[in-house]
Scaffold this active site. Structure first.
Site, short mmCIF file in Angstrom:
data_model
loop_
_atom_site.label_atom_id
_atom_site.label_comp_id
_atom_site.label_asym_id
_atom_site.label_seq_id
_atom_site.Cartn_x
_atom_site.Cartn_y
_atom_site.Cartn_z
N HIS A 91 0.82 -1.21 0.00
CA HIS A 91 0.00 0.00 0.00
C HIS A 91 0.86 1.27 0.00
O HIS A 91 0.34 2.35 -0.30
CB HIS A 91 -1.00 -0.01 1.18
CG HIS A 91 -0.40 0.29 2.52
ND1 HIS A 91 -0.13 -0.67 3.46
CD2 HIS A 91 -0.06 1.47 3.10
CE1 HIS A 91 0.34 -0.11 4.55
NE2 HIS A 91 0.40 1.19 4.36
N ASP A 122 0.18 -7.56 1.33
CA ASP A 122 0.59 -6.17 1.53
C ASP A 122 2.10 -6.02 1.62
O ASP A 122 2.62 -5.34 2.51
CB ASP A 122 -0.08 -5.55 2.75
CG ASP A 122 -0.08 -4.03 2.69
OD1 ASP A 122 0.45 -3.47 1.70
OD2 ASP A 122 -0.58 -3.39 3.63
N SER A 205 4.53 2.75 7.90
CA SER A 205 4.28 1.55 7.10
C SER A 205 5.50 1.17 6.28
O SER A 205 6.08 2.01 5.59
CB SER A 205 3.10 1.78 6.16
OG SER A 205 1.91 1.92 6.88
#
Length: 353
Positions: A91, A122, A205
């Protein structure tokens, strides 16, 4: 903290050694410091040694962490090898192919290009066109050794603040978490995630969750969200993809350019959530079930409604994905489904996603 460090903090002073650092002076022969004074003095010594451990880990790991700038997003990454490969979240990269990468320790940004993205887990791998001096490959730990209570540090670029570090513990292991699709999420359902109290903020992230042995034990991916807070993140509840899964995906992408063996179980159906007469989620309707797929071989057909997988109630597509995340291809599961007005059961040998 590892056992060796724990033992080091508990070692008594050797006989005859001056304890000035602990009690402010040496006692005369035969005199012993009071237990109260010794305990008070030992506490700051232990804290100082823990602080030294933190500093050593940060110094060791930060050169393996980078900031990733895309046209429409910003995140973090971990240097995977000495060939310039970086592992991050899918992402973070989104649909883009080219990125600017900056070392957490500073320096000029370099260009990196997408090798491949695997939204189902992911994860994604980039490769830098040149490797800046000072960057080094991270050391990945053993996911099986991760346990509740371990002290961990999260390193990345939260809110664009490159090279930031937060501290916490492993709050739980083996969590299955489903991402949303809003805010750039992939909608993936990911199993065996590491839950941590270390702050995970936008920009973290793809960064590094590390233990006090300077090993990456996970890739921070998302924070818990509370619908009652408008979907806002919940402080102190973050999740990281375990190092074992990171290595499985990254190694395949680097070797083959894509993931060839997901290790993720599947029923091999296309389905949709159905509602009860009370407009509550009540199961997953089978839209397609190829005859050569796992569910098709077990006799499931379009129109059947799956309501249970082993002992887990199935009410939505998400709950089905979460139930499958704890299994491996080849596992046998008892699938309960409704056909017309009749409830049936079938033993399904799971396929691979």
């Amino acid at each position: 903290m590892d056992v060796s460090r724990a033992r080091r903090l508990l070692l008594p002073l050797a006989a005859g050694v001056c304890a000035a650092a602990l009690v402010g002076g040496c006692s005369a022969a035969g005199d012993a410091p009071s237990p109260e004074r010794s305990t008070q003095a030992a506490a700051p010594l232990a804290a100082n040694e823990l602080e030294d451990d933190y500093r050593a880990v940060i110094k060791d790991v930060l050169p393996s962490v980078v900031q990733i700038d895309a046209a429409s997003s910003l995140g973090s990454g971990v240097v995977y090898d000495d060939k310039g490969h970086i592992v991050t979240n899918a992402h973070v990269v989104g649909q883009e192919k080219t990125f600017e990468v900056t070392a957490a320790t500073g320096g000029k940004p370099v260009t990196a290009r997408l090798v491949s993205s695997y939204p189902e887990q992911d994860l994604a791998v980039l490769r830098m066109t040149t490797v800046p001096q000072g960057l080094k490959a991270a050391k990945f730990g053993d996911s099986a050794a991760v346990d509740m209570g371990q002290i961990v540090l999260a390193m990345g670029s939260p809110l664009g603040l490159s090279g930031s570090v937060t501290q916490g513990i492993v709050s739980a292991t083996g969590r299955t978490v489903s991402e949303g699709r809003t805010g750039g999420g992939t909608g993936a359902t990911i199993g065996n995630m590491v839950q941590t109290s270390a702050a995970i903020n936008p920009g973290n992230s793809g960064g590094a969750l590390v233990n006090l042995d300077s090993e990456v034990i996970g890739i921070p991916t998302l924070a818990a969200a509370d619908p009652e807070l408008g979907g806002g993140s919940v402080p102190g509840i973050g999740f990281a993809i375990p190092a074992s899964m990171v290595r499985i995906v990254a190694d395949q992408i680097i070797k083959d350019g894509r993931v060839t063996d997901s290790g993720r179980a599947a029923l091999d159906i296309t389905g949709r959530t159905v509602l009860s007469d009370d407009y509550e989620p009540a199961g997953v309707a089978v839209v397609e079930a190829p005859a050569d797929g796992a569910a098709g071989k077990a006799g499931l057909k379009p129109g059947d409604v799956i309501t249970r997988l082993d002992d887990t109630d199935i009410t939505t597509i998400t709950s089905l994905s979460e139930a499958l995340a704890s299994h491996r291809p080849g596992d046998k599961v008892t699938t309960t489904y409704v056909r017309g007005t009749e409830t049936r059961k079938a033993e399904v040998t799971l396929g691979e996603l």
